[in-house]
Design an enzyme around this catalytic site. Structure first.
Site, short mmCIF file in Angstrom:
data_model
loop_
_atom_site.label_atom_id
_atom_site.label_comp_id
_atom_site.label_asym_id
_atom_site.label_seq_id
_atom_site.Cartn_x
_atom_site.Cartn_y
_atom_site.Cartn_z
N CYS A 149 -6.64 -3.39 8.09
CA CYS A 149 -5.50 -2.61 7.58
C CYS A 149 -6.05 -1.25 7.23
O CYS A 149 -6.96 -1.14 6.41
CB CYS A 149 -4.89 -3.27 6.35
N ASN A 150 -5.52 -0.22 7.88
CA ASN A 150 -6.04 1.14 7.66
C ASN A 150 -5.70 1.67 6.27
O ASN A 150 -6.57 2.14 5.55
CB ASN A 150 -5.49 2.09 8.72
N CYS B 116 -3.06 2.34 12.30
CA CYS B 116 -2.31 1.34 11.54
C CYS B 116 -2.36 0.11 12.42
O CYS B 116 -2.06 0.19 13.61
CB CYS B 116 -0.86 1.78 11.31
N ARG C 244 0.84 -1.20 0.00
CA ARG C 244 0.00 0.00 0.00
C ARG C 244 0.87 1.25 0.00
O ARG C 244 0.55 2.26 -0.63
CB ARG C 244 -0.93 0.01 1.23
N LYS D 105 6.91 -5.15 11.00
CA LYS D 105 6.55 -6.11 9.93
C LYS D 105 7.66 -7.14 9.71
O LYS D 105 7.41 -8.24 9.25
CB LYS D 105 6.26 -5.37 8.63
N ALA E 168 -5.04 0.25 3.50
CA ALA E 168 -5.73 -0.41 2.39
C ALA E 168 -7.12 0.18 2.16
O ALA E 168 -7.70 0.01 1.08
CB ALA E 168 -5.82 -1.91 2.64
#
Lengths: 240, 240
Positions: free
Chosen positions: B86-87, B200, B52, B169, B89
């Site tokens: 998922c923010n 997030c 993203r 991540k 996205a």
């Protein structure tokens, strides 16, 4: 299908916490620096599957048809192979396998094979499990096929185990629950087990290898390890 | 569809750890004594969705088409509504909504609505997020629609945030990562934020409300709370 890009179909929800633990272990076992390095999974997280324990006692609906339907849906959605992070549900493995054309990777075979690998040569394998998984005879058969002795729970120990596992399923992962299960595992060791298999995916939610003097095999972790290996490789998938 | 037995479709894998955290929070928020009390979810856990962050910078493929395909598959498989933990996205929410006939429950709206609920009257809302989510303007719009002031990150702070989030991540959930993000949140508070949104889903993997003096809203947890409420109720689902 690209090499190393297999889609894993997961028959999940038995129990929900164990499925999430399985997914976490898949992540932990995947070498990854960013999202895109991780493997793809399609998880049907269905905690409403009929109770394996009740069905095996003849007191409830068989989960077989629902498990087969889930596997069919996962195959139709593109799964390359199927895993099911629940030992007792493997009693209905034949229903699943008969319904699909993709491989089903057994948690039982993977766990026994790991136990033979990590335990001493010719040592007896202790199986800590639930009444349903015990009654299905899956571990007994797999261990006997490997020409090893299985150390099994008594009926009283099985009853104690399921009572504690039901507490985990209700959200109780406290020290007394872990201690109770640890003691049951200790009984198997005192009767000659030189390796222990946590043959219920709820068990590794409270038990750790550091609690035992003999090698301890988490069926959840073994299935995760095998899942990652198969998803990331281009080796031929096992046939049924 | 039975009352309280809705199937939740989850567009997952962004990141994988955040999806698992979301599922854990759904479990934690479901009143349950046994497996069968939990809600059903169909999780397409696809970490291979294009980045993203890269797409928003014009440096990579748009994730929109893949997200829409995933939503279509989830609907076809029987999902009653869709969520996406998922923010960033959500910048492609329109692609998803255009492709399906079932409701899509926005993490942005749910988080802003919770921030208004838990924060002081008329207080400014601090948004700790990634460059992609910031550039999409989703939170700015939602907070402005609620006639509230948003306290936003500077470009330098956004760059620091994504560097730390990329470490999460890659599996680094260490104290220095948490401390760095905590400090960035503190900047928002020092500029007048009276509530903080962790906008997030990687953030709640290292940040906890106890670290802050102002109310702290985990977008992951808010979406989990809303998911459980909608899955277990027979209330009419929100339309788009």
């Amino acid at each position: 299908m690209d090499t190393g890009d297999r889609l894993v179909g997961v028959i999940g929800g038995m129990g929900p916490d164990a499925t999430i633990d399985f997914m976490s272990r898949v992540l932990a076992r995947t070498p990854a620096d960013k999202d895109q390095d991780h493997i793809r999974m399609l998880v049907e997280h269905n905690p409403r599957i009929p109770s394996r324990q009740l069905a095996m006692r003849g007191e409830g609906e068989s989960p077989g048809p629902v498990l087969a339907e889930m596997a069919v849906r996962l195959e139709a959605a593109g799964a390359d192979f199927i895993v099911m992070p629940c030992n007792a549900a493997h009693a209905w493995q034949d229903d699943i396998v008969a319904a699909i054309n993709i491989p089903f990777v057994s948690i039982i075979d993977a766990s026994v094979s790991k136990a033979l690998q990590v335990g001493p040569d010719n040592g007896a394998v202790g199986v800590l499990t639930t009444p349903a998984c015990f009654a299905a005879g899956l571990y007994q058969e797999s261990i006997s096929n490997a020409h090893r002795e299985a150390v099994l729970q008594t009926n009283a120990e099985l009853a104690e185990a399921i009572a504690l596992i039901d507490r985990i399923k209700a959200g109780d992962k406290s020290e007394p629950v872990a201690a109770g299960l640890c003691e049951l595992a200790g009984q198997l060791v005192s009767r000659g087990a030189t390796t222990l298999i946590a043959a219920c995916t709820e068990l590794p939610l409270v038990l750790k290898s550091s609690m035992f003097e003999v090698p301890f095999v988490s069926s959840t972790d073994v299935l995760a390890e095998k899942t990652v290996a198969l998803a990331m490789s281009d080796q031929v998938l096992p046939s049924q």
